[in-house]
Write a protein that holds these residues in place. Sequence first.
Motif, PDB file in Angstrom:
ATOM      1  N   ASN A   6     -30.380 -20.222   6.026  1.00  0.00           N
ATOM      2  CA  ASN A   6     -29.499 -20.918   6.957  1.00  0.00           C
ATOM      3  C   ASN A   6     -30.405 -21.853   7.727  1.00  0.00           C
ATOM      4  OD1 ASN A   6     -27.070 -19.623   6.381  1.00  0.00           O
ATOM      5  ND2 ASN A   6     -27.508 -17.956   7.790  1.00  0.00           N
ATOM      6  N   GLY A   7     -29.969 -23.054   7.955  1.00  0.00           N
ATOM      7  CA  GLY A   7     -30.822 -24.007   8.638  1.00  0.00           C
ATOM      8  C   GLY A   7     -30.020 -25.014   9.434  1.00  0.00           C
ATOM      9  N   ARG A   8     -30.696 -26.096   9.778  1.00  0.00           N
ATOM     10  CA  ARG A   8     -30.038 -27.180  10.502  1.00  0.00           C
ATOM     11  C   ARG A   8     -30.620 -28.504  10.039  1.00  0.00           C
ATOM     12  NH1 ARG A   8     -34.165 -25.731  14.049  1.00  0.00           N
ATOM     13  NH2 ARG A   8     -35.149 -27.547  15.009  1.00  0.00           N
ATOM     14  N   GLN A   9     -29.830 -29.554  10.146  1.00  0.00           N
ATOM     15  CA  GLN A   9     -30.314 -30.893   9.803  1.00  0.00           C
ATOM     16  C   GLN A   9     -30.870 -31.588  11.027  1.00  0.00           C
ATOM     17  OE1 GLN A   9     -26.705 -32.404   7.940  1.00  0.00           O
ATOM     18  NE2 GLN A   9     -27.729 -32.369   5.964  1.00  0.00           N
ATOM     19  N   SER A  10     -30.379 -31.232  12.177  1.00  0.00           N
ATOM     20  CA  SER A  10     -30.771 -31.873  13.427  1.00  0.00           C
ATOM     21  C   SER A  10     -32.173 -31.450  13.850  1.00  0.00           C
ATOM     22  CB  SER A  10     -29.764 -31.470  14.514  1.00  0.00           C
ATOM     23  OG  SER A  10     -30.210 -31.845  15.780  1.00  0.00           O
ATOM     24  N   LYS A  11     -32.844 -32.330  14.575  1.00  0.00           N
ATOM     25  CA  LYS A  11     -34.128 -31.968  15.169  1.00  0.00           C
ATOM     26  C   LYS A  11     -33.925 -31.066  16.388  1.00  0.00           C
ATOM     27  CE  LYS A  11     -36.643 -35.993  13.582  1.00  0.00           C
ATOM     28  NZ  LYS A  11     -37.484 -37.128  13.910  1.00  0.00           N
ATOM     29  N   ASP A  12     -32.719 -31.074  16.928  1.00  0.00           N
ATOM     30  CA  ASP A  12     -32.381 -30.292  18.119  1.00  0.00           C
ATOM     31  C   ASP A  12     -32.223 -28.811  17.743  1.00  0.00           C
ATOM     32  OD1 ASP A  12     -31.413 -29.219  20.457  1.00  0.00           O
ATOM     33  OD2 ASP A  12     -29.558 -30.396  20.480  1.00  0.00           O
ATOM     34  N   PRO A  13     -33.081 -27.923  18.262  1.00  0.00           N
ATOM     35  CA  PRO A  13     -33.003 -26.508  17.888  1.00  0.00           C
ATOM     36  C   PRO A  13     -31.759 -25.793  18.408  1.00  0.00           C
ATOM     37  CG  PRO A  13     -34.747 -26.850  19.487  1.00  0.00           C
ATOM     38  CD  PRO A  13     -34.225 -28.205  19.123  1.00  0.00           C
ATOM     39  N   VAL A  14     -31.015 -26.393  19.319  1.00  0.00           N
ATOM     40  CA  VAL A  14     -29.777 -25.772  19.798  1.00  0.00           C
ATOM     41  C   VAL A  14     -28.556 -26.599  19.370  1.00  0.00           C
ATOM     42  CG1 VAL A  14     -30.797 -24.482  21.700  1.00  0.00           C
ATOM     43  CG2 VAL A  14     -30.067 -26.834  22.082  1.00  0.00           C
ATOM     44  N   ASP A  15     -28.639 -27.176  18.186  1.00  0.00           N
ATOM     45  CA  ASP A  15     -27.561 -27.955  17.608  1.00  0.00           C
ATOM     46  C   ASP A  15     -26.286 -27.119  17.518  1.00  0.00           C
ATOM     47  OD1 ASP A  15     -26.643 -30.350  16.026  1.00  0.00           O
ATOM     48  OD2 ASP A  15     -26.374 -28.776  14.513  1.00  0.00           O
ATOM     49  N   LYS A  16     -25.146 -27.720  17.817  1.00  0.00           N
ATOM     50  CA  LYS A  16     -23.854 -27.023  17.838  1.00  0.00           C
ATOM     51  C   LYS A  16     -23.552 -26.321  16.522  1.00  0.00           C
ATOM     52  CE  LYS A  16     -19.674 -28.818  17.051  1.00  0.00           C
ATOM     53  NZ  LYS A  16     -18.501 -29.621  17.109  1.00  0.00           N
ATOM     54  N   ASP A  17     -23.801 -26.972  15.402  1.00  0.00           N
ATOM     55  CA  ASP A  17     -23.471 -26.366  14.119  1.00  0.00           C
ATOM     56  C   ASP A  17     -24.277 -25.095  13.849  1.00  0.00           C
ATOM     57  OD1 ASP A  17     -21.498 -28.189  13.405  1.00  0.00           O
ATOM     58  OD2 ASP A  17     -22.930 -29.549  12.480  1.00  0.00           O
TER      59      ASP A  17
END
Length: 150
Positions: A6-17
């Motif tokens: 599970n990951g994120r695309q955003s550089k923001d570590p508290v991204d909504k998704d």
Amino acid sequence: MVLIFNGRQSKDPVDKDAYYFWEVLAEASSYLVSQGLIDEEKLHSLNVPYYNPSLNEIQHLIDEEDSLTTEFMDTIALEIGGQSFWPSPELRMKNFRSFSEPIVSNQFGEEVMDKLYNKATQILADDMKQGKDATKHIAIVTVLKKKEII
């Protein structure tokens, strides 16, 4: 070796998704505290160490460890809410419940789980109507190969 995170695309570590469902569960838990069904101290002492890394963070760890090479790495965004992937708030919350309930029930007790996840489903449904819900799930696919020792 193939790994899927599970990951994120955003550089923001508290991204909504990345954390949206945990926020919904926190709101539902607070509601049950206000109803006297969960002890406030138990809510405040709950700590779930959950983190969705970015592709760059995973690559940095692989490079730092230095025994594997990256053969392939990419992100896959699964759209949520379409006809083929969790189309209803009930199905979306059932998916989240499948892995979060063992942690939460240990803290709050089995007897309140149905009430907790029913309230979370209601919050999610309201958010979906207002367009405030998370819209995608990010998976990071990584293919690694062990470095040859010379």
